[in-house]
Design a protein around this motif. Structure first.
Motif, PDB file in Angstrom:
ATOM      1  N   ASP A   2       0.870  -1.209  -0.344  1.00 15.15           N
ATOM      2  CA  ASP A   2      -0.288  -0.342  -0.502  1.00 15.15           C
ATOM      3  C   ASP A   2       0.910   1.015   0.387  1.00 15.15           C
ATOM      4  OD1 ASP A   2      -1.781  -1.507   0.603  1.00 15.15           O
ATOM      5  OD2 ASP A   2      -2.338  -1.545   2.636  1.00 15.15           O
ATOM      6  N   ALA A   3       2.449   1.051   0.528  1.00 17.95           N
ATOM      7  CA  ALA A   3       2.752   2.475   1.169  1.00 17.95           C
ATOM      8  C   ALA A   3       3.635   3.117  -0.779  1.00 17.95           C
ATOM      9  CB  ALA A   3       3.661   2.450   2.327  1.00 17.95           C
ATOM     10  N   ALA A   4       3.692   1.572  -0.751  1.00 23.21           N
ATOM     11  CA  ALA A   4       4.542   1.842  -2.343  1.00 23.21           C
ATOM     12  C   ALA A   4       3.313   2.273  -3.826  1.00 23.21           C
ATOM     13  CB  ALA A   4       5.562   0.096  -2.793  1.00 23.21           C
ATOM     14  N   ALA A   5       2.499   1.925  -3.538  1.00 19.93           N
ATOM     15  CA  ALA A   5       1.149   1.581  -4.303  1.00 19.93           C
ATOM     16  C   ALA A   5       1.018   3.354  -4.153  1.00 19.93           C
ATOM     17  CB  ALA A   5      -0.039   1.124  -4.010  1.00 19.93           C
ATOM     18  N   ALA A   6       0.931   3.822  -3.114  1.00 19.14           N
ATOM     19  CA  ALA A   6       0.583   5.455  -2.691  1.00 19.14           C
ATOM     20  C   ALA A   6       2.257   6.475  -3.338  1.00 19.14           C
ATOM     21  CB  ALA A   6       0.557   5.641  -1.204  1.00 19.14           C
ATOM     22  N   LEU A   7       3.345   6.001  -2.880  1.00 12.40           N
ATOM     23  CA  LEU A   7       4.822   6.783  -3.665  1.00 12.40           C
ATOM     24  C   LEU A   7       3.751   6.918  -5.161  1.00 12.40           C
ATOM     25  CD1 LEU A   7       7.533   5.030  -1.808  1.00 12.40           C
ATOM     26  CD2 LEU A   7       6.302   7.213  -1.563  1.00 12.40           C
ATOM     27  N   ARG A   8       3.700   5.509  -5.919  1.00 13.81           N
ATOM     28  CA  ARG A   8       3.683   5.420  -7.221  1.00 13.81           C
ATOM     29  C   ARG A   8       2.040   6.368  -7.916  1.00 13.81           C
ATOM     30  NH1 ARG A   8       4.329  -0.610  -6.649  1.00 13.81           N
ATOM     31  NH2 ARG A   8       2.089  -0.457  -6.898  1.00 13.81           N
ATOM     32  N   LEU A   9       1.295   6.023  -7.038  1.00 23.45           N
ATOM     33  CA  LEU A   9       0.295   6.879  -7.231  1.00 23.45           C
ATOM     34  C   LEU A   9       0.121   8.066  -7.515  1.00 23.45           C
ATOM     35  CD1 LEU A   9      -2.939   7.009  -8.127  1.00 23.45           C
ATOM     36  CD2 LEU A   9      -4.047   6.916  -5.858  1.00 23.45           C
ATOM     37  N   LEU A  10       1.227   8.915  -6.027  1.00 20.59           N
ATOM     38  CA  LEU A  10       0.642   9.917  -6.323  1.00 20.59           C
ATOM     39  C   LEU A  10       1.788  11.726  -6.605  1.00 20.59           C
ATOM     40  CD1 LEU A  10       0.183  10.213  -2.170  1.00 20.59           C
ATOM     41  CD2 LEU A  10      -1.216  10.546  -3.978  1.00 20.59           C
ATOM     42  N   ASP A  11       3.320  10.280  -6.997  1.00 20.00           N
ATOM     43  CA  ASP A  11       4.802  10.857  -8.015  1.00 20.00           C
ATOM     44  C   ASP A  11       4.169  11.597  -8.860  1.00 20.00           C
ATOM     45  OD1 ASP A  11       6.789  11.436  -8.197  1.00 20.00           O
ATOM     46  OD2 ASP A  11       6.661  10.273  -9.565  1.00 20.00           O
ATOM     47  N   ARG A  12       2.735   9.937  -9.230  1.00 14.12           N
ATOM     48  CA  ARG A  12       2.049  10.722 -10.402  1.00 14.12           C
ATOM     49  C   ARG A  12       1.183  11.111 -10.836  1.00 14.12           C
ATOM     50  NH1 ARG A  12       1.266   5.780 -11.335  1.00 14.12           N
ATOM     51  NH2 ARG A  12      -1.341   5.669 -11.233  1.00 14.12           N
ATOM     52  N   ALA A  13       0.253  11.970  -9.700  1.00 12.98           N
ATOM     53  CA  ALA A  13      -1.625  12.490  -9.149  1.00 12.98           C
ATOM     54  C   ALA A  13      -0.985  14.103  -8.947  1.00 12.98           C
ATOM     55  CB  ALA A  13      -1.412  12.213  -8.566  1.00 12.98           C
TER      56      ALA A  13
END
Ligand code: SUD
Ligand code: ADP
Length: 295
Positions: A106-117
């Motif tokens: 979840d933490a890794a997904a948050a980094l990927r998603l928010l870096d993009r968004a």
């Protein structure tokens, strides 16, 4: 606005404890792969940062201020010098504290998603360094595809070429905290595994992995005896090529020749267990890869 970001379950196909650092952290050698099962994370427009939990396991995890998703969001915003914003929705499908790294994924997904968004375009090495501050397993979860993991989780290298293979995950619905399992571990250290450059099929991979081990299995069983029952049930399933515990447990996995046979076998297991059967996920994610040599 971005859609759902996948946070797939991490599976330690073997886990050797190779040594110990002066600060007490254990040095590991592990082949990590990612199953089709997982959590999902989504960002919706809003002012202040918030997190809503849903999904079958959502109720077991309060949206406490130290949720790894919020910690990841705040860390990324702080590093970029921007205010953290948006309403995050976490669909929690993976059992919590179960050795398949749900929180790390979840933490890794948050980094990927928010870096993009948030339009940050953080360099892969910098994103990996932020990931390591959130937990030993977060850098490998950032890669999100089969990877060899060493050190305490910060040394990543390419995995052998993986064949088509089915995977079944089973958890007796008993949480097992990682620190307690490391504390309970006894015995010598195990040398790193010697791996080929790839496997022709699932049976060849299972034969090769059978020469490796999970060095935390004994400690996990001493704290949570039902893990032994899960392992025995998996090993007895028709078509099972290898049964082993993942990470610090209590989730165990079994390998099958293909996704269909893993899915059928999952249905035979006790309904009281959390179980999932299917395939591995191995997407190319060059934008976030910090692996030596890139993707
Ligand atoms: C054992 C593994 C194998 O993949 O997976 P899980 O069982 O947690 O899924 C990981 O190394 C876990 O990584 P992660 O869950 O991120 O661990 P962290 O939060 O960083 O550490 C929790 C605690 O576990 C112990 N720990 C963790 C990692 C490590 N290499 N040595 C340790 O001794 C330490 O006591 C630490 O305080
Ligand atoms: N989003 C999250 N999902 C799961 N656990 C979380 C999360 N945020 C914080 N945690 C905490 O992290 C701990 C480890 O969770 P988890 O990653 O599921 O364990 P494991 O790596 O053993 O599978 C849990 O005990 C939980 O309190």
């Amino acid at each position: 606005m971005a859609g759902w970001e996948a946070a797939p379950a991490k599976v330690n196909l073997y886990l050797h404890v190779t040594g110990r650092r002066a600060d007490g952290y254990h040095l590991l050698d592990s082949l990590v792969a990612f199953a089709g099962a997982g959590d999902r994370l989504r960002l919706e427009p809003a002012g202040a940062l918030s997190l809503a939990l849903e999904g079958s396991e959502g109720a077991t995890l309060a949206a406490e201020p130290d949720n790894l998703v919020l910690r990841a969001a705040r860390l990324l915003a702080e590093a970029a010098g921007i205010p953290a914003s948006g309403r995050l929705r976490l669909e929690k499908n993976l059992p919590v504290a179960s050795g398949i790294g749900g929180g790390s994924a979840d933490a890794a997904a948050a980094l990927r998603l928010l870096d993009r968004a948030w339009g940050l375009g953080t360099a892969p090495e910098a994103l990996a360094a932020l990931a390591a501050r959130l937990g030993a397993d977060v850098p490998v979860c950032l890669e999100c595809r089969a990877t060899r993991m060493q050190g305490v989780g910060e040394i990543l290298s390419a995995a052998p070429a993986m064949p088509e293979c089915g995977i079944l995950l089973a958890n007796p619905r008993l949480p097992l905290p990682t620190p307690a399992v490391f504390r309970a571990r006894r015995g010598d250290f195990t040398p790193p595994a010697v791996l080929p450059s790839g496997w022709a099929d699932a049976a060849a991979m299972a034969r090769s992995l059978a020469a490796c081990r999970n060095d935390l299995e004994e400690a996990a069983i001493s704290l949570c005896p039902p893990v032994a029952e899960v392992l025995a049930a998996l090993a007895a399933l028709p078509g099972c090529l290898l049964a082993r515990m993942s990470g610090s447990g209590a989730t165990c996995f079994a390998l099958f020749p293909d996704a269909g046979s893993a899915e059928s076998a999952a249905a035979i297991l006790p309904e009281a267990w959390w179980r999932w059967g299917g395939g591995f996920t191995n997407p190319p994610l060059p934008a976030y890869s910090a692996l030596a040599g890139g993707a």
